[in-house]
Design a protein around this motif. Structure first.
Motif, PDB file in Angstrom:
ATOM      1  N   THR A  74       1.022  -1.181   0.043  1.00 25.70           N
ATOM      2  CA  THR A  74       0.290  -0.206  -0.241  1.00 25.70           C
ATOM      3  C   THR A  74       0.876   1.237  -0.036  1.00 25.70           C
ATOM      4  OG1 THR A  74      -1.742  -1.129   1.032  1.00 25.70           O
ATOM      5  CG2 THR A  74      -1.774   1.303   1.305  1.00 25.70           C
ATOM      6  N   SER A  75       1.937   1.281   0.624  1.00 28.82           N
ATOM      7  CA  SER A  75       3.022   2.423   0.859  1.00 28.82           C
ATOM      8  C   SER A  75       3.523   2.568  -0.491  1.00 28.82           C
ATOM      9  CB  SER A  75       3.760   2.072   1.710  1.00 28.82           C
ATOM     10  OG  SER A  75       3.209   2.108   2.812  1.00 28.82           O
ATOM     11  N   ILE A  76       3.878   1.485  -1.541  1.00 30.60           N
ATOM     12  CA  ILE A  76       4.511   1.531  -2.443  1.00 30.60           C
ATOM     13  C   ILE A  76       3.433   2.154  -3.738  1.00 30.60           C
ATOM     14  CG2 ILE A  76       5.220   0.265  -4.644  1.00 30.60           C
ATOM     15  CD1 ILE A  76       6.844  -1.626  -2.770  1.00 30.60           C
ATOM     16  N   ALA A  77       2.160   1.574  -3.657  1.00 28.51           N
ATOM     17  CA  ALA A  77       0.967   2.275  -4.324  1.00 28.51           C
ATOM     18  C   ALA A  77       0.962   3.732  -4.051  1.00 28.51           C
ATOM     19  CB  ALA A  77      -0.254   1.393  -4.159  1.00 28.51           C
ATOM     20  N   ALA A  78       0.950   4.004  -2.855  1.00 30.50           N
ATOM     21  CA  ALA A  78       0.619   5.462  -2.409  1.00 30.50           C
ATOM     22  C   ALA A  78       1.780   6.306  -3.003  1.00 30.50           C
ATOM     23  CB  ALA A  78       0.726   5.513  -0.788  1.00 30.50           C
ATOM     24  N   ILE A  79       3.015   5.864  -3.155  1.00 23.99           N
ATOM     25  CA  ILE A  79       3.974   6.784  -3.499  1.00 23.99           C
ATOM     26  C   ILE A  79       3.879   6.774  -5.184  1.00 23.99           C
ATOM     27  CG2 ILE A  79       6.675   6.788  -4.226  1.00 23.99           C
ATOM     28  CD1 ILE A  79       6.847   5.330  -1.599  1.00 23.99           C
ATOM     29  N   ILE A  80       3.388   5.869  -5.944  1.00 19.59           N
ATOM     30  CA  ILE A  80       3.254   5.942  -7.238  1.00 19.59           C
ATOM     31  C   ILE A  80       1.929   6.836  -7.382  1.00 19.59           C
ATOM     32  CG2 ILE A  80       2.402   4.617  -9.278  1.00 19.59           C
ATOM     33  CD1 ILE A  80       3.431   2.250  -7.920  1.00 19.59           C
ATOM     34  N   PHE A 169      -4.938  12.578  -5.090  1.00 21.62           N
ATOM     35  CA  PHE A 169      -3.753  12.998  -4.521  1.00 21.62           C
ATOM     36  C   PHE A 169      -3.992  12.651  -2.840  1.00 21.62           C
ATOM     37  CE2 PHE A 169      -1.124  15.806  -1.913  1.00 21.62           C
ATOM     38  CZ  PHE A 169      -0.045  15.445  -2.188  1.00 21.62           C
ATOM     39  N   PHE A 170      -5.171  13.090  -2.469  1.00 22.38           N
ATOM     40  CA  PHE A 170      -5.378  13.122  -0.763  1.00 22.38           C
ATOM     41  C   PHE A 170      -5.610  11.523  -0.461  1.00 22.38           C
ATOM     42  CE2 PHE A 170      -6.664  17.389  -1.945  1.00 22.38           C
ATOM     43  CZ  PHE A 170      -5.752  18.117  -1.586  1.00 22.38           C
ATOM     44  N   LEU A 176      -0.457   6.487   2.313  1.00 21.45           N
ATOM     45  CA  LEU A 176       0.801   6.716   2.762  1.00 21.45           C
ATOM     46  C   LEU A 176       0.831   6.435   4.240  1.00 21.45           C
ATOM     47  CD1 LEU A 176       3.812   6.937   1.480  1.00 21.45           C
ATOM     48  CD2 LEU A 176       3.377   9.613   2.288  1.00 21.45           C
ATOM     49  N   SER A 177      -0.167   6.554   4.901  1.00 19.85           N
ATOM     50  CA  SER A 177      -0.177   6.368   6.416  1.00 19.85           C
ATOM     51  C   SER A 177       0.068   5.042   6.606  1.00 19.85           C
ATOM     52  CB  SER A 177      -1.617   6.608   7.066  1.00 19.85           C
ATOM     53  OG  SER A 177      -2.471   5.881   6.613  1.00 19.85           O
ATOM     54  N   GLU A 178       0.028   4.154   5.908  1.00 13.35           N
ATOM     55  CA  GLU A 178       0.486   2.381   6.076  1.00 13.35           C
ATOM     56  C   GLU A 178       1.795   2.560   6.513  1.00 13.35           C
ATOM     57  OE1 GLU A 178      -1.750  -0.426   6.178  1.00 13.35           O
ATOM     58  OE2 GLU A 178      -3.257   1.456   6.690  1.00 13.35           O
ATOM     59  N   PHE A 215       3.408  10.164   9.584  1.00 16.61           N
ATOM     60  CA  PHE A 215       2.561   9.622   8.462  1.00 16.61           C
ATOM     61  C   PHE A 215       1.138   9.483   8.705  1.00 16.61           C
ATOM     62  CE2 PHE A 215       6.728   8.076   7.186  1.00 16.61           C
ATOM     63  CZ  PHE A 215       6.884   8.861   5.772  1.00 16.61           C
ATOM     64  N   ARG A 216       0.650   9.384   9.951  1.00 17.70           N
ATOM     65  CA  ARG A 216      -0.719   9.393  10.454  1.00 17.70           C
ATOM     66  C   ARG A 216      -1.467  10.852  11.089  1.00 17.70           C
ATOM     67  NH1 ARG A 216      -3.364   4.718  10.315  1.00 17.70           N
ATOM     68  NH2 ARG A 216      -2.276   2.733   9.766  1.00 17.70           N
TER      69      ARG A 216
END
Length: 274
Positions: A74-80, A169-170, A176-178, A215-216
Motif C-alpha cells: 500500500t505504501s508503494i502504491a501510495a508513492i506511485i 492525491f489525498f 501513505l499512512s500505512e 505519516f498518520r
C-alpha cells in the motif's frame, strides 16, 4: 470486468499469503522453543524467575507478516499515486488508485476473519460467545478501522458521481499512512517471540512512534498546506472554498488517529513497556 478481476485476485492473494506465512510462523515458534529449552537446560530463567512455556502463536505471527506485506504494498502504491497526481492535487487522476483499491478491498474482510482465527491459544477451549466478546474488546480499534474504511472510505473513493474524480492525491496521502504499520506489526512479532527486553524492540518502538506521528498525524495538516499552496490564495479564502464535509472528514480522521495512538500507548503501559 477489470474490477471483478482485481477483487478475485485480492480474494485469492491475501489468504494464500497467510497460509504461506503460517509455515514461517511455525518455524519461528519452534526456533524460540528450542532457545527456551536450551536456556532451561543451562539453568537460565526468565526475568520473572519462571521458565514459562512459550505462548506465541504461529497464526498470529503469520497474521503480522501478511499485515507487513499489505502495508508495504500500500505504501508503494501510495508513492506511485502521489507521483501521478502531485502536479494538481485536486484534478489530477491516478491510474493506480482505483485498481489497487479493488485489489485491496478483500484484505479488510480477510483481516477481520484472521484476527479472530489467530486469537491466543489460551482461548481455544473457550465458548464462541466468550471468544467473540474478547475478540471485539481486544481488537476494537482495528475492527472499527476496517469497518469505517469499507463502509465510508470505499463508497467515497469508488463513487465517481460523489467526488467527480477529484482528490486522488489525498487518497494517496491516506494510503501513505500505512508506512507506520510494519513497525507496529514487527513489534507484535517480537512480543509473540518474547523479545520485549531487547534493543531491537526498543528501537522498533521508537520508530513506530516517529512514523506514526509523521505519516498518520502530520500528513493531515500537510494535505491542507499543499492544497492552499497550489490554490495561490490566502489561507482563509482557500479553506472557505473547501466543503464542510471535507473539513469534517479530516477532523474525524485526525481524531481517530489520535485514538489509535492512545491505544498504542495504553497497550504498551499494560505490558509494562513504558
Amino acid at each position: 470486468n477489470m474490477a471483478a478481476y482485481e477483487l478475485v485476485c485480492g480474494s485469492i492473494f491475501w489468504p494464500m499469503c497467510f497460509v504461506l506465512a503460517n509455515v514461517g510462523g511455525t518455524s519461528l515458534c519452534s526456533w524460540r522453543e528450542r532457545l527456551d529449552n536450551k536456556a532451561s537446560e543451562n539453568g537460565i530463567r526468565d526475568a520473572d524467575g519462571k521458565n514459562e512455556k512459550l505462548r506465541s502463536s504461529s497464526k498470529e505471527i503469520a497474521h503480522m507478516f501478511v499485515s507487513i506485506l499489505q502495508a508495504s504494498l500500500t505504501s508503494i502504491a501510495a508513492i506511485i499515486i502521489l507521483k501521478e497526481t502531485h502536479q494538481d492535487v485536486i484534478q489530477s487522476r491516478s491510474q493506480t488508485l482505483v485498481p489497487y483499491a479493488y485489489f485491496l478491498l478483500p484484505y479488510f474482510i480477510y483481516d477481520l476473519v484472521v484476527m479472530y482465527v489467530a486469537f491466543p491459544d489460551y482461548l481455544i477451549n473457550a465458548t464462541s460467545r466468550y471468544k467473540i466478546g474478547v475478540y471485539f474488546k481486544k481488537r476494537f480499534p482495528l475492527i472499527l478501522h476496517h469497518v469505517l474504511i469499507v463502509t465510508l472510505g470505499y463508497p467515497v473513493l469508488l463513487n465517481y458521481n460523489l467526488r467527480k474524480g477529484y482528490g486522488d492525491f489525498f487518497f494517496g496521502c491516506f494510503c501513505l499512512s500505512e508506512l507506520s504499520n510494519p513497525f507496529l506489526n514487527f513489534a507484535q512479532i517480537l512480543i509473540e517471540l518474547r523479545f520485549q527486553q531487547t534493543i531491537h524492540f526498543a528501537i522498533n518502538g521508537l520508530l513506530t512512534v516517529v512514523f506514526f506521528i509523521i505519516f498518520r498525524l502530520a500528513i493531515l495538516p500537510y494535505c491542507y498546506i499543499i492544497y492552499i499552496w497550489q490554490q495561490e490564495m490566502d489561507w482563509y479564502s482557500s479553506l472557505r472554498r473547501m466543503s464542510l464535509i471535507c473539513h469534517f472528514s479530516m477532523c474525524f480522521i485526525f481524531s481517530f488517529q489520535l485514538y489509535l495512538l492512545k491505544s498504542i500507548f495504553r497497550a504498551a503501559r499494560k505490558r509494562k513497556l513504558l
